[in-house]
Scaffold this active site. Structure first.
Site, PDB file in Angstrom:
ATOM      1  N   CYS A   1      77.398 -83.290  96.176  1.00 21.56           N
ATOM      2  CA  CYS A   1      75.996 -83.728  96.230  1.00 21.56           C
ATOM      3  C   CYS A   1      75.542 -84.326  97.561  1.00 21.56           C
ATOM      4  CB  CYS A   1      75.722 -84.722  95.111  1.00 21.56           C
ATOM      5  SG  CYS A   1      75.691 -83.961  93.473  1.00 21.56           S
TER       6      CYS A   1
ATOM      7  N   ASP B   1      70.493 -79.061  90.944  1.00 21.08           N
ATOM      8  CA  ASP B   1      71.746 -79.799  91.117  1.00 21.08           C
ATOM      9  C   ASP B   1      72.889 -79.073  90.409  1.00 21.08           C
ATOM     10  OD1 ASP B   1      73.628 -81.771  91.536  1.00 21.08           O
ATOM     11  OD2 ASP B   1      72.420 -83.393  90.725  1.00 21.08           O
ATOM     12  N   ASP B   2      73.867 -78.578  91.179  1.00 21.42           N
ATOM     13  CA  ASP B   2      75.073 -77.964  90.602  1.00 21.42           C
ATOM     14  C   ASP B   2      74.778 -76.660  89.855  1.00 21.42           C
ATOM     15  OD1 ASP B   2      76.282 -80.315  91.483  1.00 21.42           O
ATOM     16  OD2 ASP B   2      77.574 -80.473  89.750  1.00 21.42           O
TER      17      ASP B   2
ATOM     18  N   HIS C   1      74.581 -76.883  95.516  1.00 21.19           N
ATOM     19  CA  HIS C   1      75.861 -76.185  95.616  1.00 21.19           C
ATOM     20  C   HIS C   1      76.176 -75.584  94.257  1.00 21.19           C
ATOM     21  CE1 HIS C   1      76.925 -80.290  94.315  1.00 21.19           C
ATOM     22  NE2 HIS C   1      77.842 -79.679  93.559  1.00 21.19           N
TER      23      HIS C   1
END
Length: 496
Positions: free
Chosen positions: A90, A50-51, A262
């Site tokens: 997200c 995540d991120d 991402h």
């Protein structure tokens, strides 16, 4: 007599060896077929961080981060250099993986918004092909009628760390007991902030790039990046646990894919640092170890690929294509272009500044629809709407209406070539294709100036100043927008 006795003993020994060999073979066969009814159908595991920027892995060139699990995975499998999501945020990013459709088509093109209720997601598509479909970790997608997982386990609290952990015990129990082929999405909350608190970080411990090199003397930024690096290392620990379980309980007919939804440095943008995602695949029976691919692949390709592997055919309405041939060693193109979108409504710092991008292997074209240079043409006859159109343009006052980049020579998109006379044909080709794609997607935007719908974002309203909103709306402009001022997205309003 003595010789005869020796022969009998020898024959008995050979027979015993044959029996034991047969037992070993039988046990091996049982082990290899455990957890799967039809051994020709592989288990599929997709681990999603995540991120995390693609630049922040050892295998992608950052020697200052701790990512040995991913680096080893790349040695054992295939590394993709041009894998993309369409949106650096997200929920819209995840819905592409689960539906095979870009966010505009699946309906979740603003964060925290639901997918269209009539879409068949990975759960239904893979279930029809004999698979169980499991989500282990962060969800961030809805409605439940579209994402009806066969099993779903939420992240679990863990002491001494800033974020919940993936449900390792549930994952292990499932690996040990599964009786049919499965697709499992393991969705981590790392390295997304809140980050670890790293004491006294050194600037030498951080790798800088053109987009952040001006921050080398910014102590707050260095501390934040150090905490982010430490959170990356924590996620690496989780991945190591998962891979040990995979190797212990599952056969080598298991496809394991790692990615991150991402990049954090390009979050909410259409820059490659936000949309170009890490993507590593290991499948011992199929993928050549240590291989790489520079072909354009996209998150919308993931579900069609899984369906292809399972022996099915993708829905004709899907945007993606199977990249199974690439995994099998045929490194041929499956896309000429990939696309990206930006929607800045329904985020904490909500404002009006939508963008679209198109990219081939070398060039990228971006259209920023509410750029300051076209602000006057976007204004309406409604003064209340104009307040927020102006605010959005001013917030991004340094971003031009059009951008064009040569990514071979400028991978961090620092030099805008939109007026380069030698690239006008490239610009026109990309622009024409982008607007054709937008029309196919049913986009609420088009090439016309002055067509700037304000979407009915359900959570973060432009004219409200309630926490956790950070728009700092002045008193005179609070609650001035009326329902008829918005472009209503029907399935957002009537989600089930």
């Amino acid at each position: 007599m003595k010789q005869s006795s020796t022969v009998i003993r020898l024959v008995s020994l050979i027979a015993l060896m044959l029996i034991n060999t047969t037992k070993v073979h039988a046990n091996t066969t049982v082990a290899q077929s455990t957890n799967i009814e039809n051994n020709s159908k592989p288990n599929i595991i997709f681990y999603l961080a995540d991120d995390q920027d693609i630049t922040d892995y050892g295998v992608y060139g950052n020697e200052k981060v701790h990512t040995p699990a991913i680096d080893k995975l790349a040695q054992e499998g295939m590394l993709f250099n041009r894998a993309f999501t369409a949106q650096a945020i997200c929920a819209p990013s995840r819905t592409q993986l689960f539906t095979g459709k870009y966010p505009l088509k699946n309906g979740a093109f603003a964060n925290h918004t639901p997918t269209k209720p009539d879409i068949s997601s990975v759960t239904k598509q893979m279930r029809e092909l004999g698979y169980q479909v499991v989500l282990a970790g962060k969800s961030h997608v809805k409605p439940a009628s579209v994402y009806d997982w066969d099993q779903e386990w939420e992240p679990v609290p863990k002491e001494g760390v800033p974020r919940d952990y993936i449900p390792l015990e549930n994952i292990e129990r499932y690996f040990k007991s599964a009786t049919k082929p499965f697709v499992m999405f393991i969705t981590s909350k790392y390295p997304h902030g809140k980050y670890f608190d790293v004491k006294n970080p050194e600037v030498e411990d951080i790798k800088f790039h053109p987009f952040d090199s001006h921050l080398k003397s910014d102590k707050a930024y260095i501390k934040k990046r150090a905490g982010y690096y430490r959170s990356i290392a924590e996620d690496n620990t989780q991945i190591e646990h998962v891979l040990k379980m995979v190797d212990k309980y599952l056969t080598d007919n298991t496809l394991f894919i790692y990615s991150a939804d991402h990049g954090v440095s390009g979050k909410f943008t259409v820059k490659d640092i936000g949309l170009n995602v890490p993507f590593v695949a290991r499948w011992p029976r199929v993928i050549k170890p240590g291989s790489t691919s520079g072909q354009l692949i996209h998150y919308t390709d993931v579900l069609p690929t899984f369906m292809d592997i399972a022996g099915g055919k993708q829905d004709s309405s899907m945007d993606g294509k199977s990249f199974l041939p690439i995994l099998e060693g045929n490194d041929a193109p499956i896309h000429q272009y990939v696309y990206g979108i930006r929607t800045n409504q329904n985020i904490i710092n909500a404002h009006i500044f939508p963008s679209r991008m198109i990219r081939d292997k070398r060039y990228k074209y971006i259209r920023n629809f509410n750029a300051l240079e076209v602000l006057d043409k976007n204004l309406t006859d409604n003064p209340n709407i104009n307040v927020f159109i102006r605010q959005g343009a001013m917030k991004h006052k340094d971003e031009p209406f059009e951008e064009l980049y040569d990514l071979d020579n400028d991978p961090f998109e620092q030099i805008n070539l939109i007026n380069d006379p030698q690239l006008q044909n490239v610009k026109q080709r990309l622009k024409t294709q982008l607007f054709s794609w937008m029309a196919e997607q049913g986009d609420i935007l088009d090439e016309r100036l002055g067509n700037l719908p304000i979407i009915s974002a359900p959570l973060f309203k432009l004219d409200q100043n309630r926490p956790p909103l950070r728009t700092s709306v002045s008193k005179e402009h609070q609650n001035i927008l009326k329902p008829e001022d918005y472009y209503v997205i029907e399935h957002w309003e009537n989600k089930k």
